[in-house]
Design a protein around this motif. Structure first.
Motif, PDB file in Angstrom:
ATOM      1  N   GLU A 121       8.088 -10.620  -9.352  1.00 25.97           N
ATOM      2  CA  GLU A 121       6.966  -9.954  -8.708  1.00 25.97           C
ATOM      3  C   GLU A 121       7.400  -9.254  -7.431  1.00 25.97           C
ATOM      4  N   CYS A 480      -4.273  -2.983  -7.256  1.00 26.29           N
ATOM      5  CA  CYS A 480      -3.276  -3.927  -7.769  1.00 26.29           C
ATOM      6  C   CYS A 480      -2.368  -4.404  -6.639  1.00 26.29           C
ATOM      7  N   GLN A 481      -2.041  -5.705  -6.667  1.00 22.21           N
ATOM      8  CA  GLN A 481      -1.284  -6.300  -5.571  1.00 22.21           C
ATOM      9  C   GLN A 481       0.105  -6.760  -5.972  1.00 22.21           C
ATOM     10  N   THR A 482       0.344  -7.018  -7.231  1.00 24.11           N
ATOM     11  CA  THR A 482       1.668  -7.462  -7.681  1.00 24.11           C
ATOM     12  C   THR A 482       2.037  -6.743  -8.967  1.00 24.11           C
ATOM     13  N   HIS A 493      -0.805  -6.605 -11.746  1.00 25.54           N
ATOM     14  CA  HIS A 493      -1.699  -7.752 -11.794  1.00 25.54           C
ATOM     15  C   HIS A 493      -2.539  -7.833 -10.516  1.00 25.54           C
ATOM     16  N   ASN A 494      -3.577  -8.680 -10.614  1.00 23.86           N
ATOM     17  CA  ASN A 494      -4.479  -8.910  -9.473  1.00 23.86           C
ATOM     18  C   ASN A 494      -5.078  -7.594  -8.959  1.00 23.86           C
ATOM     19  N   CYS A 495      -5.552  -6.761  -9.880  1.00 21.83           N
ATOM     20  CA  CYS A 495      -6.149  -5.471  -9.520  1.00 21.83           C
ATOM     21  C   CYS A 495      -7.637  -5.678  -9.215  1.00 21.83           C
ATOM     22  N   THR A 496      -8.000  -5.558  -7.968  1.00 21.93           N
ATOM     23  CA  THR A 496      -9.357  -5.899  -7.530  1.00 21.93           C
ATOM     24  C   THR A 496     -10.419  -4.983  -8.132  1.00 21.93           C
ATOM     25  N   GLY A 499     -11.529  -6.241 -11.488  1.00 25.02           N
ATOM     26  CA  GLY A 499     -12.385  -7.419 -11.389  1.00 25.02           C
ATOM     27  C   GLY A 499     -13.793  -7.097 -10.939  1.00 25.02           C
ATOM     28  N   ASN A 507      -8.472  -9.334 -18.512  1.00 26.08           N
ATOM     29  CA  ASN A 507      -7.834  -9.870 -17.308  1.00 26.08           C
ATOM     30  C   ASN A 507      -7.800  -8.769 -16.264  1.00 26.08           C
ATOM     31  N   MET A 508      -7.247  -9.070 -15.127  1.00 24.65           N
ATOM     32  CA  MET A 508      -7.182  -8.095 -14.026  1.00 24.65           C
ATOM     33  C   MET A 508      -5.818  -7.414 -13.980  1.00 24.65           C
ATOM     34  N   SER A 509      -5.289  -7.083 -15.157  1.00 24.08           N
ATOM     35  CA  SER A 509      -3.965  -6.475 -15.266  1.00 24.08           C
ATOM     36  C   SER A 509      -4.068  -5.058 -15.822  1.00 24.08           C
TER      37      SER A 509
END
Length: 714
Positions: A121, A480-482, A493-496, A499, A507-509
């Motif tokens: 990551e 996205c943060q990672t 991943h972790n895309c706000t 979400g 998922n948030m990918s």
């Protein structure tokens, strides 16, 4: 008579070489059309500028075609064609030259240098404290100039120059090649030969587009970079194919194609003509020799006297005036440039149209044009020539065929109006971040509460496809943060923004690239291709009759000049402006512009497909619809205004040089009224639109009753 078989052999070889040359000329020209999108992306220029570059071919024609058409008819036509091949080859090599002067292609991206090489990551721009968000920063003039020089941003001028040279080299082909073929072929075979030449001129583009499709899949810097480090594929709007490779190949082919023309004679005997007929025709002349421009008493020499360039230049303006006094010719020119303008504007940007409207890759769009649309055009051209020969259509029949073909082509465009796909769903451009339809040409709509804390740049285009079906302009704008992986396998991943979207998501990918179109768009695309192929067939059925109308509507001695002026006007008005203002209209439908290395607006990355489609269809429908009216006006005009005239002339009927009077009458479908008394010979020439020229000579004046060779009984 011993050399007659050699003459026939020359005539056969000349025809085959002309066919061969037309094939490779079209092969080279079509490759340029297929590479327009790649060149636009490589040099980061708008569609209007690439339209100007594409129009430089016609600019090259504009410089020399009038003089080549007129003076070339009096000179050695095959050698002029050979010289044109050499110039076209040089133009192709110059067009490819910028690739070897530029550095490696650097596509715009916001993530490639932030990803970890070991697949672990890594932090993305959303957490980089706005390191990429300098949208409003204006670089200094010195820095900007230095950057542009390093990026070689002005090398597109070489492409412009090379394409213009190709236009100069192509100039002798149409006016001299077609008139050369028409002069030495039977009149009944002319339509078929024209159809074969135009068909080969379409088969050439078929292979040219196939080569363009192949090169578009190859990366521009193939062999010079590690392709595993490239994060885009050939479906991405930032992808640039190996456009330069095809120009090297087509340049070499044109160089070889021109060699045979340096070894052919200046003139060939008419098909089926014996040596006796040839000598007789020197005394008799063509139809234009029965209609002298003045009454000077001159003999008919066995060998034409050499004509100086000064004499040719002196006769140029009177010939031009005579040509433009022909109403039929003027109307044909009008129909020509209107129809060509629609075709040129369409074919130049057709790969981009299919890419943006139906979600096809550039290479696939080019390939489909080559194997489906262009063969339909070739079949239509040969069908038009076959109909002309089978039914022995006169000029009026050819006109009716042209009008019918245009109306059927117009109908196919009306059907295309209903074959549409919805815009690709891009958050902030075509839909809101909540998924509601919302087309926006403003960049600030890319900013949403879900990415406001990321300090994202709104200028860059680095699309990703999220699990909720939306495309985001960049990972940062998706929040996205990672990321994991590298190259084309990178995932985020972790895309706000995913979400917070009300749309269902797994998922948030997200993954690299735009999301694919809906399945019904592929279904609609198949219908679009079918209707396009049918429309292309109908439209091209009028090509051969159109050329026959042109050739039969002018004085034979002005044939080369008329063809040259026709091509000059059609390419000037129908070839140069349309790609420019059609490209400018397309630019107005752009939703997301790319960014150059040195800042500033680059090539367009994403269009409003609805607006783009309307611009394309309305432009084509207008050109085809307007195209039919000048033809109809020409028919009506020539049925009412240009018939039933009679003039007096004189002609030499023997080799003594003595001139004898005759009457030149023109009728409108009626029976000829022969003068009273004496033995008369009538020379009949069917003028366009059922007007008949009658030349009658009084043989009582000769005392021996000798008639003109080959004309008795007409």
């Amino acid at each position: 008579h011993e050399d007659l078989p050699i003459s026939k052999q020359y005539s056969s070889r000349k025809s085959s070489d002309l066919f061969f040359f037309f094939f490779f000329k079209a092969f080279q020209g079509s490759y340029m059309k297929s590479s327009v999108t790649q060149i636009e992306r490589r040099f980061d220029i708008p569609s209007s500028l690439i339209g100007f570059i594409d129009g430089s071919f016609e600019i090259g024609n504009l410089f020399v075609i009038a003089f080549v058409s007129y003076f070339g008819a009096k000179l050695h036509r095959p050698r002029l064609i050979g010289a044109g091949c050499l110039i076209m080859a040089m133009g192709s090599f110059i067009t490819a030259a910028p690739h070897f002067f530029q550095g490696p292609y650097k596509y715009e991206t916001t993530i490639s240098y932030l990803s970890a090489s070991n697949g672990t990551e890594s932090i993305l721009p959303c957490l980089a404290n706005g390191s990429l968000a300098h949208d409003n920063e204006i670089p200094k003039v010195e820095i900007q100039a230095e950057c542009e020089k390093a990026a070689s941003s002005s090398l597109w001028l070489y492409v412009f120059l090379g394409n213009m040279l190709r236009g100069v080299g192509e100039t002798p082909v149409m006016p001299l090649g077609l008139s050369y073929l028409d002069d030495f072929s039977r009149e009944e075979n002319t339509a078929l030969y024209m159809a074969l030449i135009q068909t080969l001129g379409i088969l050439g583009p078929m292979f040219g587009f196939m080569l363009g499709s192949f090169c578009a899949k190859l990366y521009v810097d193939i062999g010079a970079v590690d392709l595993d480090t490239i994060t885009i594929n050939h479906k991405d709007t930032r992808w640039v194919g190996a456009w330069w490779l095809g120009f090297l190949l087509t340049g070499g082919v044109m160089l070889l194609a021109g060699i045979p023309f340096w070894f052919f004679p200046k003139s060939l005997p008419k098909q089926g003509e014996t040596e006796t007929d040839k000598k007789s025709n020197i005394l008799e002349g063509d139809q234009d020799r029965f209609i002298p421009d003045n009454n000077k008493h001159s003999t008919a020499p066995n060998k034409p006297a050499p004509v100086s360039m000064a004499a040719l230049a002196k006769d140029f303006l009177p010939s031009l005036k005579k040509l433009f006094s022909n109403t039929i010719y003027l109307l044909i020119v009008c129909t020509g440039f209107i129809q060509v303008s629609g075709f040129i504007g369409m074919i130049t940007f057709m790969p981009k149209f299919m890419e943006q409207i139906y979600g096809q890759s550039a290479s696939r769009a080019i390939f489909l044009i080559g194997i489906m649309t262009l063969p339909a055009v070739a079949l239509g051209i040969i069908t038009g020539g076959f109909i002309m020969k089978k039914f022995k259509l006169n000029v009026l029949g050819a006109t009716k065929l042209c009008i019918g073909a245009s109306l059927l082509a117009f109908s196919s465009l009306v059907i295309q109006y209903f074959l549409q796909c919805d815009n690709s769903q891009v958050a902030g451009l075509t839909v809101s971040y909540q998924g509601a339809p919302q087309v926006s040409y403003q960049q600030n709509t890319l900013i949403s509460p879900c990415n406001m804390g990321c300090s994202c740049s709104v200028k860059h285009w680095d699309p990703i496809c999220a699990s909720n079906g939306l495309t985001y302009a960049s990972p940062c704008l998706a929040g996205c943060q990672t990321s994991t992986g590298d190259g084309k396998d990178m995932a985020f991943h972790n895309c706000t923004c995913i979400g917070e979207s009300p749309l269902p998501f797994a998922n948030m990918s997200a993954v690299l690239g735009q999301c694919p179109r809906k399945s019904d768009c592929d279904y609609m695309f198949k219908f679009y291709m079918a209707v396009t192929v049918i429309g292309a067939f109908f439209s091209s059925c009028g090509a051969t009759p159109g050329y026959i109308i042109l050739l039969r509507s002018i004085n034979p001695e002005l044939k080369s000049l008329a063809l040259g002026i026709y091509i000059l006007i059609v390419r000037t008005l129908g070839g140069i402006p349309p790609p420019i203002y059609f490209g400018a209209l397309i630019d107005r439908t752009c939703l997301k512009w790319g960014t150059k290395q040195c800042g500033g607006r680059g090539a367009c990355r994403f269009y409003d497909s609805g607006a783009f489609r309307l611009v394309n269809l309305h432009w084509q429908k207008f050109s085809i619809f307007i195209h039919t009216f000048p033809i109809i006006a020409g028919v009506r005009n020539n049925k009412t205004s240009h018939c039933c005239n009679s003039t007096s002339h004189s002609v030499s009927l023997d080799n003594t040089g003595k001139m004898y009077p005759f009457r030149l009458e023109q009728e409108c479908g009626g029976s000829p009224i022969l003068p009273e008394g004496g033995f008369r010979i009538t020379y009949t020439y069917e003028h366009p639109f059922r007007c008949i020229w009658k030349i009658r000579a009084d043989f009582n004046a000769l005392g021996n009753g000798r008639s003109l060779p080959g004309k008795q009984g007409l």
